[in-house]
Design a protein around this motif. Structure first.
Motif, PDB file in Angstrom:
ATOM      1  N   ARG A 115     -16.734 -42.917 -84.636  1.00 53.89           N
ATOM      2  CA  ARG A 115     -15.164 -43.496 -84.665  1.00 53.89           C
ATOM      3  C   ARG A 115     -15.636 -44.896 -85.685  1.00 53.89           C
ATOM      4  O   ARG A 115     -14.778 -45.419 -86.493  1.00 53.89           O
ATOM      5  CB  ARG A 115     -14.753 -44.034 -83.387  1.00 53.89           C
ATOM      6  N   LEU A 116     -16.524 -45.666 -85.193  1.00 53.50           N
ATOM      7  CA  LEU A 116     -16.984 -47.084 -85.773  1.00 53.50           C
ATOM      8  C   LEU A 116     -17.179 -46.908 -87.327  1.00 53.50           C
ATOM      9  O   LEU A 116     -16.336 -47.729 -88.189  1.00 53.50           O
ATOM     10  CB  LEU A 116     -18.219 -47.566 -85.244  1.00 53.50           C
ATOM     11  N   MET A 117     -17.798 -45.836 -87.950  1.00 48.21           N
ATOM     12  CA  MET A 117     -18.159 -45.650 -89.291  1.00 48.21           C
ATOM     13  C   MET A 117     -16.680 -45.407 -89.868  1.00 48.21           C
ATOM     14  O   MET A 117     -16.397 -45.691 -91.003  1.00 48.21           O
ATOM     15  CB  MET A 117     -19.235 -44.819 -89.225  1.00 48.21           C
ATOM     16  N   ALA A 118     -15.961 -44.281 -89.445  1.00 55.06           N
ATOM     17  CA  ALA A 118     -14.726 -44.090 -89.784  1.00 55.06           C
ATOM     18  C   ALA A 118     -13.523 -45.294 -90.150  1.00 55.06           C
ATOM     19  O   ALA A 118     -12.836 -45.420 -91.104  1.00 55.06           O
ATOM     20  CB  ALA A 118     -13.961 -43.069 -88.956  1.00 55.06           C
ATOM     21  N   GLU A 119     -13.709 -46.278 -89.135  1.00 52.03           N
ATOM     22  CA  GLU A 119     -12.881 -47.571 -89.018  1.00 52.03           C
ATOM     23  C   GLU A 119     -13.486 -48.414 -90.068  1.00 52.03           C
ATOM     24  O   GLU A 119     -12.722 -49.222 -90.682  1.00 52.03           O
ATOM     25  CB  GLU A 119     -12.731 -47.941 -87.788  1.00 52.03           C
ATOM     26  N   HIS A 120     -14.874 -48.526 -90.151  1.00 46.99           N
ATOM     27  CA  HIS A 120     -15.381 -49.692 -90.971  1.00 46.99           C
ATOM     28  C   HIS A 120     -16.446 -48.792 -91.995  1.00 46.99           C
ATOM     29  O   HIS A 120     -17.754 -48.794 -91.558  1.00 46.99           O
ATOM     30  CB  HIS A 120     -16.140 -50.622 -90.111  1.00 46.99           C
ATOM     31  N   PRO A 121     -16.082 -48.679 -93.121  1.00 44.01           N
ATOM     32  CA  PRO A 121     -17.009 -47.990 -94.022  1.00 44.01           C
ATOM     33  C   PRO A 121     -18.139 -48.658 -94.587  1.00 44.01           C
ATOM     34  O   PRO A 121     -18.913 -47.881 -95.037  1.00 44.01           O
ATOM     35  CB  PRO A 121     -15.796 -47.554 -95.256  1.00 44.01           C
ATOM     36  N   ASP A 122     -18.158 -50.092 -94.316  1.00 46.40           N
ATOM     37  CA  ASP A 122     -19.311 -50.775 -94.858  1.00 46.40           C
ATOM     38  C   ASP A 122     -20.367 -50.874 -93.668  1.00 46.40           C
ATOM     39  O   ASP A 122     -21.434 -51.560 -94.150  1.00 46.40           O
ATOM     40  CB  ASP A 122     -18.840 -52.302 -95.215  1.00 46.40           C
ATOM     41  N   VAL A 123     -20.116 -50.381 -92.730  1.00 52.11           N
ATOM     42  CA  VAL A 123     -21.074 -50.310 -91.392  1.00 52.11           C
ATOM     43  C   VAL A 123     -21.674 -48.831 -91.398  1.00 52.11           C
ATOM     44  O   VAL A 123     -21.215 -48.073 -91.747  1.00 52.11           O
ATOM     45  CB  VAL A 123     -20.234 -50.506 -90.062  1.00 52.11           C
ATOM     46  N   HIS A 124     -23.120 -48.939 -91.644  1.00 52.15           N
ATOM     47  CA  HIS A 124     -24.195 -47.972 -91.541  1.00 52.15           C
ATOM     48  C   HIS A 124     -24.910 -48.077 -90.237  1.00 52.15           C
ATOM     49  O   HIS A 124     -25.143 -48.913 -89.865  1.00 52.15           O
ATOM     50  CB  HIS A 124     -25.044 -48.244 -92.749  1.00 52.15           C
ATOM     51  N   VAL A 125     -25.152 -46.817 -89.538  1.00 48.34           N
ATOM     52  CA  VAL A 125     -25.840 -46.662 -88.574  1.00 48.34           C
ATOM     53  C   VAL A 125     -26.979 -45.550 -88.670  1.00 48.34           C
ATOM     54  O   VAL A 125     -26.845 -44.580 -89.164  1.00 48.34           O
ATOM     55  CB  VAL A 125     -24.802 -46.311 -87.351  1.00 48.34           C
TER      56      VAL A 125
END
Length: 296
Positions: A115-125
């Motif tokens: 969910r986090l990556m879908a909402e914030h494209p610049d976040v990489h995990v």
């Protein structure tokens, strides 16, 4: 460079650009006398005159022009970087590295990360699945996941799951040939499947509690493994009893493939995200912590 020296240089640049102590003071939101005092102090420290003053005008000397020409691009660069940092704060970005065991990685971490990556494209995990207890600081991780909240003093633990009971269970075939244990002491008469702890290499000591009284039991059996899925396979095959968190075994218990025992003795635990207390949270990491935090 000391803080006051930087402030003096900013004040000088304001006067050099405004060509006026009055306008420079207004720009800096201070008094004209304070600006004049700063310029005198700066010239005395440098040992050179920076501004030519008359009753009608203020203009930089040759030394003042050189200093102003050097200061402007430097300060512009600092201001641009601060603006970029502010934008970063407003738009979470960057890499987050987390280590976790197979089960919490799949059941807890990945749904929140997805969910986090879908909402914030610049976040990489990056999630590294590892059953051992990792030294996250030494191995370059931002955080880790483990059962319970007993951690080193410099760590923060954030609950990310409800309480999970430790479950002792065996297959119906096993119990056709062995009586069900009534207390943890009875386990000494049973074949038990041991979990090898990856961190120190020792065997997991089965932990129990009843009426506030803890009891630890070291069990013995034919099979030892450091992988929970293989422990379950061994129990399903009738090789003995196992002890694992309830979320590992729920489907097998519901289907009747495993039978639970010692239910009133089993302790509660929950998964926690842990990270260094001295860690400066990035906006992306803060979002992840809040996405994982258990609010039940």
């Amino acid at each position: 460079m000391r803080r006051e020296e930087m402030s003096d240089l900013i004040a000088f640049l304001a006067v050099a650009e405004e060509r006026s102590f009055t306008r420079a003071a207004a720009r800096l939101e201070t008094s004209q006398s304070a600006v004049s005092a700063v310029i005198r102090r700066l010239e005395e420290r440098l040992g050179v005159r920076l501004l030519m003053r008359t009753t009608r005008s203020v203009s930089p000397t040759e030394a003042g022009r050189r200093l102003a020409d050097a200061l402007r691009p430097a300060l512009d660069g600092i201001e641009a970087e601060l603006a970029a940092l502010d934008a970063m704060r407003a738009r979470p970005s960057g890499m987050i590295r987390i280590t976790a065991g197979h089960h919490p990685a799949r059941q807890i971490l990945f749904p929140a990360v997805s969910r986090l990556m879908a909402e914030h494209p610049d976040v990489h995990v990056e999630i590294v699945v590892d059953s051992r207890f990792v030294d996250i600081a030494r191995e370059g991780f931002d955080a880790g996941v483990r059962l319970g909240e007993s951690l080193d003093k410099d760590m923060v633990a954030v609950r990310i799951s409800p309480d999970l009971q430790m479950v002792v269970a065996g297959s119906p075939d096993y119990f056709r040939n062995h009586p069900k244990p009534r207390t943890p002491h009875d386990l000494t008469h049973h074949r038990c499947i041991n979990l090898r702890l990856p961190t120190l290499g020792g065997l997991y000591v089965w932990e129990f509690e009843k009426d506030g009284r803890p009891l630890n039991v070291r069990v013995e059996g034919q099979f030892i493994c450091n992988e929970p899925d293989l422990l379950i396979e061994a129990a399903l095959s009738g090789h003995g009893l196992l002890c694992l968190p309830s979320d590992h075994l729920a489907a097998y218990l519901e289907a009747g493939a495993l039978v639970r025992v010692l239910e009133d003795w089993c302790r509660l635990a929950g998964y926690h995200l842990y990270y260094p207390s001295r860690r400066q949270m990035t906006p992306a990491f803060r979002l992840l912590v809040e996405a994982l935090r258990w609010r039940g």
